[in-house]
Design a protein around this motif. Sequence first.
Motif, mmCIF file in Angstrom:
data_model
loop_
_atom_site.group_PDB
_atom_site.id
_atom_site.type_symbol
_atom_site.label_atom_id
_atom_site.label_comp_id
_atom_site.label_asym_id
_atom_site.label_seq_id
_atom_site.Cartn_x
_atom_site.Cartn_y
_atom_site.Cartn_z
ATOM 1 N N GLN A 1 102.630 -13.818 -25.842
ATOM 2 C CA GLN A 1 101.901 -14.885 -25.151
ATOM 3 C C GLN A 1 100.716 -15.364 -25.988
ATOM 4 O OE1 GLN A 1 101.679 -13.675 -20.758
ATOM 5 N NE2 GLN A 1 101.599 -11.718 -21.824
ATOM 6 N N PRO A 2 100.968 -15.854 -27.195
ATOM 7 C CA PRO A 2 99.861 -16.267 -28.074
ATOM 8 C C PRO A 2 99.024 -17.401 -27.478
ATOM 9 C CG PRO A 2 101.971 -17.037 -28.938
ATOM 10 C CD PRO A 2 102.278 -16.115 -27.795
ATOM 11 N N ASP A 3 99.608 -18.119 -26.504
ATOM 12 C CA ASP A 3 98.882 -19.214 -25.844
ATOM 13 C C ASP A 3 97.569 -18.734 -25.222
ATOM 14 O OD1 ASP A 3 101.116 -17.979 -24.221
ATOM 15 O OD2 ASP A 3 100.041 -18.955 -22.593
ATOM 16 N N LEU A 4 97.522 -17.471 -24.802
ATOM 17 C CA LEU A 4 96.313 -16.970 -24.140
ATOM 18 C C LEU A 4 95.131 -16.845 -25.095
ATOM 19 C CD1 LEU A 4 97.824 -14.306 -21.727
ATOM 20 C CD2 LEU A 4 96.826 -16.529 -21.133
ATOM 21 N N LYS A 5 95.426 -16.840 -26.388
ATOM 22 C CA LYS A 5 94.339 -16.769 -27.370
ATOM 23 C C LYS A 5 93.907 -18.160 -27.836
ATOM 24 C CE LYS A 5 95.177 -12.152 -29.124
ATOM 25 N NZ LYS A 5 95.779 -11.337 -30.173
ATOM 26 N N GLN A 6 94.671 -19.161 -27.427
ATOM 27 C CA GLN A 6 94.348 -20.539 -27.835
ATOM 28 C C GLN A 6 94.563 -21.505 -26.680
ATOM 29 O OE1 GLN A 6 96.635 -20.055 -31.261
ATOM 30 N NE2 GLN A 6 98.611 -20.424 -30.321
ATOM 31 N N ILE A 7 93.862 -21.225 -25.600
ATOM 32 C CA ILE A 7 94.002 -21.998 -24.362
ATOM 33 C C ILE A 7 93.793 -23.492 -24.604
ATOM 34 C CG2 ILE A 7 92.918 -22.416 -22.104
ATOM 35 C CD1 ILE A 7 92.413 -19.326 -21.977
ATOM 36 N N GLU A 8 92.743 -23.827 -25.346
ATOM 37 C CA GLU A 8 92.406 -25.248 -25.500
ATOM 38 C C GLU A 8 93.493 -26.012 -26.250
ATOM 39 O OE1 GLU A 8 88.384 -25.126 -27.077
ATOM 40 O OE2 GLU A 8 87.870 -23.730 -25.460
ATOM 41 N N SER A 9 93.948 -25.488 -27.398
ATOM 42 C CA SER A 9 94.955 -26.230 -28.162
ATOM 43 C C SER A 9 96.314 -26.181 -27.484
ATOM 44 C CB SER A 9 95.044 -25.705 -29.598
ATOM 45 O OG SER A 9 95.395 -24.340 -29.599
ATOM 46 N N PHE A 10 96.623 -25.074 -26.822
ATOM 47 C CA PHE A 10 97.955 -24.929 -26.232
ATOM 48 C C PHE A 10 98.110 -25.721 -24.940
ATOM 49 C CE2 PHE A 10 101.586 -22.921 -24.225
ATOM 50 C CZ PHE A 10 102.426 -22.661 -25.301
ATOM 51 N N TYR A 11 97.101 -25.693 -24.096
ATOM 52 C CA TYR A 11 97.202 -26.338 -22.775
ATOM 53 C C TYR A 11 96.476 -27.680 -22.707
ATOM 54 C CZ TYR A 11 99.144 -21.917 -21.232
ATOM 55 O OH TYR A 11 99.937 -20.819 -21.096
ATOM 56 N N GLN A 12 95.209 -27.681 -23.075
ATOM 57 C CA GLN A 12 94.369 -28.837 -22.779
ATOM 58 C C GLN A 12 94.576 -30.015 -23.730
ATOM 59 O OE1 GLN A 12 90.974 -26.271 -22.702
ATOM 60 N NE2 GLN A 12 91.038 -26.049 -20.490
ATOM 61 N N GLU A 13 94.753 -29.742 -25.012
ATOM 62 C CA GLU A 13 94.869 -30.863 -25.955
ATOM 63 C C GLU A 13 96.120 -31.693 -25.750
ATOM 64 O OE1 GLU A 13 94.208 -29.324 -29.917
ATOM 65 O OE2 GLU A 13 92.227 -28.570 -29.314
ATOM 66 N N GLY A 14 97.169 -31.077 -25.194
ATOM 67 C CA GLY A 14 98.414 -31.819 -24.972
ATOM 68 C C GLY A 14 98.451 -32.571 -23.659
ATOM 69 N N GLY A 15 97.343 -32.521 -22.890
ATOM 70 C CA GLY A 15 97.314 -33.242 -21.620
ATOM 71 C C GLY A 15 97.485 -32.353 -20.403
ATOM 72 N N GLY A 16 97.541 -31.045 -20.618
ATOM 73 C CA GLY A 16 97.621 -30.116 -19.487
ATOM 74 C C GLY A 16 96.250 -29.519 -19.216
ATOM 75 N N ASN A 17 96.221 -28.351 -18.590
ATOM 76 C CA ASN A 17 94.940 -27.698 -18.318
ATOM 77 C C ASN A 17 95.168 -26.236 -17.983
ATOM 78 O OD1 ASN A 17 92.157 -27.469 -18.061
ATOM 79 N ND2 ASN A 17 91.979 -29.314 -16.821
ATOM 80 N N PHE A 18 94.083 -25.485 -17.901
ATOM 81 C CA PHE A 18 94.120 -24.064 -17.564
ATOM 82 C C PHE A 18 92.930 -23.818 -16.651
ATOM 83 C CE2 PHE A 18 94.048 -19.558 -17.826
ATOM 84 C CZ PHE A 18 95.200 -19.111 -18.461
ATOM 85 N N TRP A 19 93.209 -23.313 -15.444
ATOM 86 C CA TRP A 19 92.129 -23.095 -14.479
ATOM 87 C C TRP A 19 91.949 -21.605 -14.211
ATOM 88 C CZ3 TRP A 19 95.743 -26.934 -14.083
ATOM 89 C CH2 TRP A 19 95.279 -28.265 -13.984
ATOM 90 N N GLY A 20 90.716 -21.240 -13.938
ATOM 91 C CA GLY A 20 90.426 -19.870 -13.546
ATOM 92 C C GLY A 20 89.807 -19.871 -12.158
ATOM 93 N N ALA A 21 90.144 -18.835 -11.386
ATOM 94 C CA ALA A 21 89.531 -18.642 -10.065
ATOM 95 C C ALA A 21 88.559 -17.470 -10.208
ATOM 96 C CB ALA A 21 90.601 -18.320 -9.026
ATOM 97 N N PHE A 22 87.326 -17.703 -9.821
ATOM 98 C CA PHE A 22 86.281 -16.695 -9.975
ATOM 99 C C PHE A 22 85.700 -16.327 -8.626
ATOM 100 C CE2 PHE A 22 86.525 -19.038 -13.890
ATOM 101 C CZ PHE A 22 86.323 -18.099 -14.886
#
Length: 162
Positions: free
Chosen positions: A37-58
């Motif tokens: 799951q290398p995406d977890l080390k590069q959240i911004e380039s993997f998810y956000q730059e392509g038009g997606g996103n990554f959310w956290g619940a705190f």
Amino acid sequence: MKLEIKPIGNSYSEQAIELILNIQQKEFNTPITIEDQPDLKQIESFYQEGGGNFWGAFIDGELVGSIALIKFDERAGALRKMFVKKEYRGREFNIAQILLEILISFCRENRIGDLYLGTITVFKAAQRFYERNLFTKIEKEYLPERFPLMSADDIFYHLKID
């Protein structure tokens, strides 16, 4: 107890990895590692730059849940990394539902009309959750060509978003 949900980036990678690997490996004995799951080390380039996103619940500053979207086509996205820490699951906290609704709203705002996801047979509660939220089970061969497959996934769902 205060729940806060917000988009997160690379500065939260370590916390996301800890949350997700704990659930995958310790709770469900899934033989999946951080290397898978290398995406977890590069959240911004993997998810956000392509038009997606990554959310956290705190809750009180602790990351207790996550959900992510990969936009893989003009109007299609893949739901990924939907995890909620065991002690915060269920209707009492409603975290999974809130995370999913935030992701679907993001899809509507960004004209993503088709949402796909893959999951694993052992995640029975997850399957019930997706079905309750009107996802339809589909065969692997009906996934779009560009759907980002995860090798472990063996059950697939689709949701049409108006």
